[in-house]
Design a protein around this motif. Structure first.
Motif, short mmCIF file in Angstrom:
data_model
loop_
_atom_site.label_atom_id
_atom_site.label_comp_id
_atom_site.label_asym_id
_atom_site.label_seq_id
_atom_site.Cartn_x
_atom_site.Cartn_y
_atom_site.Cartn_z
N ARG A 141 0.83 -1.20 0.00
CA ARG A 141 0.00 0.00 0.00
C ARG A 141 0.86 1.24 0.00
N SER A 142 2.11 1.11 0.43
CA SER A 142 2.93 2.30 0.48
C SER A 142 3.34 2.76 -0.90
N ASP A 143 3.16 1.93 -1.90
CA ASP A 143 3.43 2.40 -3.25
C ASP A 143 2.42 3.42 -3.69
N GLN A 144 1.31 3.50 -2.98
CA GLN A 144 0.30 4.47 -3.33
C GLN A 144 0.52 5.79 -2.63
N GLY A 145 1.63 5.91 -1.91
CA GLY A 145 1.90 7.16 -1.25
C GLY A 145 1.31 7.27 0.14
N VAL A 146 0.81 6.16 0.65
CA VAL A 146 0.25 6.18 2.00
C VAL A 146 1.21 5.43 2.90
N LEU A 147 1.50 5.97 4.07
CA LEU A 147 2.37 5.23 4.97
C LEU A 147 1.49 4.28 5.77
N ALA A 148 1.50 3.00 5.37
CA ALA A 148 0.58 2.05 5.98
C ALA A 148 1.21 1.40 7.19
N PRO A 208 8.97 21.79 -4.64
CA PRO A 208 7.78 21.69 -3.79
C PRO A 208 7.03 20.38 -3.97
N VAL A 209 7.40 19.64 -4.99
CA VAL A 209 6.67 18.39 -5.21
C VAL A 209 7.62 17.24 -4.96
N ASP A 215 3.55 9.53 -6.33
CA ASP A 215 2.91 8.25 -6.08
C ASP A 215 1.42 8.42 -5.87
N ARG A 216 1.07 9.49 -5.13
CA ARG A 216 -0.35 9.61 -4.80
C ARG A 216 -1.19 9.98 -6.00
N LEU A 217 -0.59 10.76 -6.93
CA LEU A 217 -1.42 11.24 -8.03
C LEU A 217 -1.44 10.29 -9.21
N GLN A 218 -0.94 9.10 -9.02
CA GLN A 218 -0.98 8.13 -10.10
C GLN A 218 -2.40 7.68 -10.34
N GLU B 201 -5.00 15.40 0.06
CA GLU B 201 -5.21 16.85 0.11
C GLU B 201 -3.89 17.59 0.02
N ALA B 202 -2.90 17.10 0.76
CA ALA B 202 -1.60 17.77 0.74
C ALA B 202 -1.00 17.72 -0.66
N SER B 203 -1.08 16.55 -1.32
CA SER B 203 -0.52 16.44 -2.67
C SER B 203 -1.22 17.39 -3.61
N MET B 204 -2.54 17.48 -3.49
CA MET B 204 -3.27 18.35 -4.41
C MET B 204 -2.90 19.80 -4.19
N GLN B 205 -2.64 20.16 -2.93
CA GLN B 205 -2.23 21.54 -2.67
C GLN B 205 -0.87 21.81 -3.29
N HIS B 206 0.03 20.83 -3.21
CA HIS B 206 1.34 21.01 -3.85
C HIS B 206 1.16 21.25 -5.34
#
Lengths: 337, 289
Positions: A141-148, A208-209, A215-218, B201-206
């Motif tokens: 799940r951490s590949d999705q950008g969430v720290l599980a 800033p990114v 990962d999250r915006l995939q 939310e944080a990613s979208m703000q970035h």
């Protein structure tokens, strides 16, 4: 006369027994990085390791950890494993690391960690350490950008019940225990020393990114969802098996009761006949008759665990779906221009 | 008097050519480990010394992935390192990760001291061309500098006099730390790990900040406030062009299909949970009379 205000030593020693309930687990960033590295290096196989730290009041501090080597199922390797543990603890002691075991961590695959082995390991640890916690990390799940990362503990009422090894329906109803009460999740706080915080502030890149955002915006989450659904379906199959066991038990119980009634009727009729003939009435109960043998009630532990797993999968599906909705609406808005 | 014996100070050429292409990459765990060991060092020690574990990548870069501290004693005349401890820890670590080998050693503090040369020599017996990493935990010069060195042996004719520590480029990009989020690793205390939606939310703000920046830049260029830079313009047009060109109806259908799939999954999971609570009631509430 300070005797009135000061408590005697005996009183202080007596009140020392009551431990405040565990409210939060405080982990150092170092431990998180180590756990992630170990789990990721060995994925997809599941790994475990030991947590070291301090037990302070209602906070359990985890300050260091070390991984366990992969153990093959071989008897002579058991001694090796214990030796490894002792060796590591000794070496870490020499560099002033907290030498106190506070629990263990393990990696999991999409949240399928609620097994009987987990409970048994908990009971083993609980005998030696007053408070221990298990940290579960999910690398997929951490590949999705969430720290599980989750910290778990067995609830006290469940532990007592497990010790008595009694999982019948009545006991559970008595204690008002349902499947939600087996595991307690404890909130995690992250702390870092000032030195490492200074270093990280310095080393933080200017963009800033970060990778996390990428990962999250995939957009492609379908493989994760598919695996989640597969596991969910398998678990439902297991649950229905358990349900069938219960049905079978109830059916045989009611059949046995019907047989008991029939036998009792026969006995009563016999007794009436005997009374009429003036003989001694036979007893109304006969424990040696197989009709009266109490049927063992199947344990509900398995079904509880499976239920826990299923609810975990459902939660995950909800989470991932929520994220996907966000992304899809974002895409839509982006395309509108 | 040096007229007759003209010995030349020579750099052993073989090692310098290989070290010219050598570079090192450090994972964030190593920095964390080093800082933690420094904070826990015994009171009489000034600095901490330890071993670096990792691997050598096929293109010659040294990938430093893990580390552990080694107790040592240091005084003006001599340096003593606990070799047995070093060896034991190495064996223990290799039981878990057999692929990680010694690639060098680290010490805290700025710069390379005399004692370091001896320790470096010890490590060069363990591995060929070890890397020496210095991490300045004292923050001299107002910055925490992390530098990596390899040593070349300086020989005068046949005799070896000194070792020259040559700095090599160090890649400190911390991709794993970025994955977790610098907020969690930077602050001294974080109250809770962000959940899925908060992270989203944080990613979208970035993303929003980035888009705003680009907007402002393009506006500035159009108004003539900022001289246009062709490279940036090309990047922007590439980014905008990478949006797939599909007709609105097809795109809408795609998005709606996806939405429907996800809604179906949500519905399924809600049904499952209802089923679970029903099943539980049936299992435990049944009374046999």
């Amino acid at each position: 006369m300070p005797a009135a205000t000061a408590r005697s030593f005996l009183q202080v020693a007596a009140t020392e027994e009551v431990a405040p309930p565990l409210r939060v687990v405080q982990i150092e960033g170092l431990v998180i990085l180590k756990i992630i590295k170990h789990c990721k290096d060995h994925s997809p196989s599941l790994v475990t390791g030991q947590l070291l730290g301090l037990d302070v009041g209602s906070v359990l501090e985890v300050t260091n950890c070390f991984p366990f080597p992969m153990r093959e199922e071989d008897e002579e390797i058991e001694a090796d494993g214990a030796n490894y543990q002792l060796e590591m603890m000794r070496c870490l002691r020499e560099v002033n690391v907290d030498n106190n075991t506070v629990g263990w961590y393990q990696s999991t695959l999409l949240g399928s960690f609620q097994t009987v082995e987990l409970i048994e390991t908990f009971m083993n640890y609980q005998e030696n350490i007053r408070r221990c916690v298990c940290i579960i990390y999910d690398p997929s799940r951490s590949d999705q950008g969430v720290l599980a990362l989750k910290a778990l503990k067995l609830s006290d009422s469940f532990m007592e019940l497990y010790r008595s090894n009694n999982f019948t329906g009545e006991k559970l109803r008595e204690k008002n225990l349902s499947w939600v009460d087996i595991f307690e999740e404890i909130p995690i706080k992250v702390s870092n020393s000032a030195l490492i915080s200074a270093f990280m502030t310095e080393l933080e890149p200017d963009t800033p990114v970060t990778q996390c955002d990428y990962d999250r915006l995939q957009l492609s989450t379908s493989s994760l969802m598919e695996r989640n659904m597969e596991f969910l379906i398998e678990c439902m199959d297991d649950l229905s098996l358990e349900q069938q066991k219960f049905q079978f038990y109830y059916r045989s119980l009611s059949r046995q009761q019907a047989q008991q009634q029939a036998w009792l009727q026969k006995r009563r009729a016999e007794n009436m006949a005997r009374k009429a003939a003036g003989e001694e009435p036979l007893p109304e109960e006969d424990p040696s008759n197989p009709v009266f043998k109490p049927l063992p009630e199947p344990s509900r532990l398995e079904s509880f665990l499976i239920t826990n797993q299923i609810s975990n999968y459902c939660n995950q599906i909800n989470g991932v779906s929520g994220q996907s909705f966000n992304r899809l609406y974002l895409m839509k808005a982006l395309h509108e221009d | 008097m040096a007229a007759s014996d003209r010995t030349v100070l020579q750099f052993s050429s073989s090692s310098s050519s290989s070290s010219a292409s050598l570079s090192a990459k450090v994972h964030p765990l190593v920095v964390f480990n080093i800082c933690d060991c420094y904070v826990r060092r015994p009171d009489q020690a000034d600095r901490v010394i330890g071993t670096l574990l990792g691997s050598v990548l096929p293109d010659g870069t040294v990938d430093i992935r893990n580390s552990y501290a080694v107790p040592h004693n240091e005084s003006i005349e001599q340096v003593a390192l606990d070799i047995e401890y070093q060896h034991n820890m190495l064996l223990s670590h290799q039981k878990v990760n057999p692929k990680e080998i010694i690639v060098g050693w680290y010490s805290t503090g700025l710069g390379v001291t005399g004692g370091s040369a001896l320790i470096h020599e010890f490590y060069s017996r363990e591995v060929q061309n070890p890397i020496h990493l210095t991490v300045d935990t004292g923050f001299t010069n107002g910055a925490g500098t992390i530098k990596a060195y390899v040593s070349n042996n300086l020989s005068l004719g046949e005799r070896q006099i000194a070792a020259q520590f040559q700095e090599i480029p160090l890649d400190l990009r911390m991709v794993e730390a970025e994955r977790i989020g610098f907020d969690m690793l930077k602050a001294t205390a974080v109250d809770k790990i962000p959940s899925d939606l908060e992270g989203m939310e944080a990613s979208m703000q970035h993303l929003l900040v980035l888009i705003d920046d680009i907007y402002k830049y393009v506006d500035d260029v159009v108004e003539g406030r900022v001289p246009p830079d062709n490279k940036i313009g090309k990047h922007i047009s590439d980014a905008v062009g990478s949006l797939p060109k599909v007709s609105p109806s097809v795109f809408d259908k795609l998005v709606n299909d996806s939405l429907q799939d996800h809604l179906l999954l949500l519905y399924l999971s809600s049904i499952t949970r209802t089923q679970l609570s029903l099943a539980e009631k049936l299992n435990t509430a049944a009374q046999i009379l």
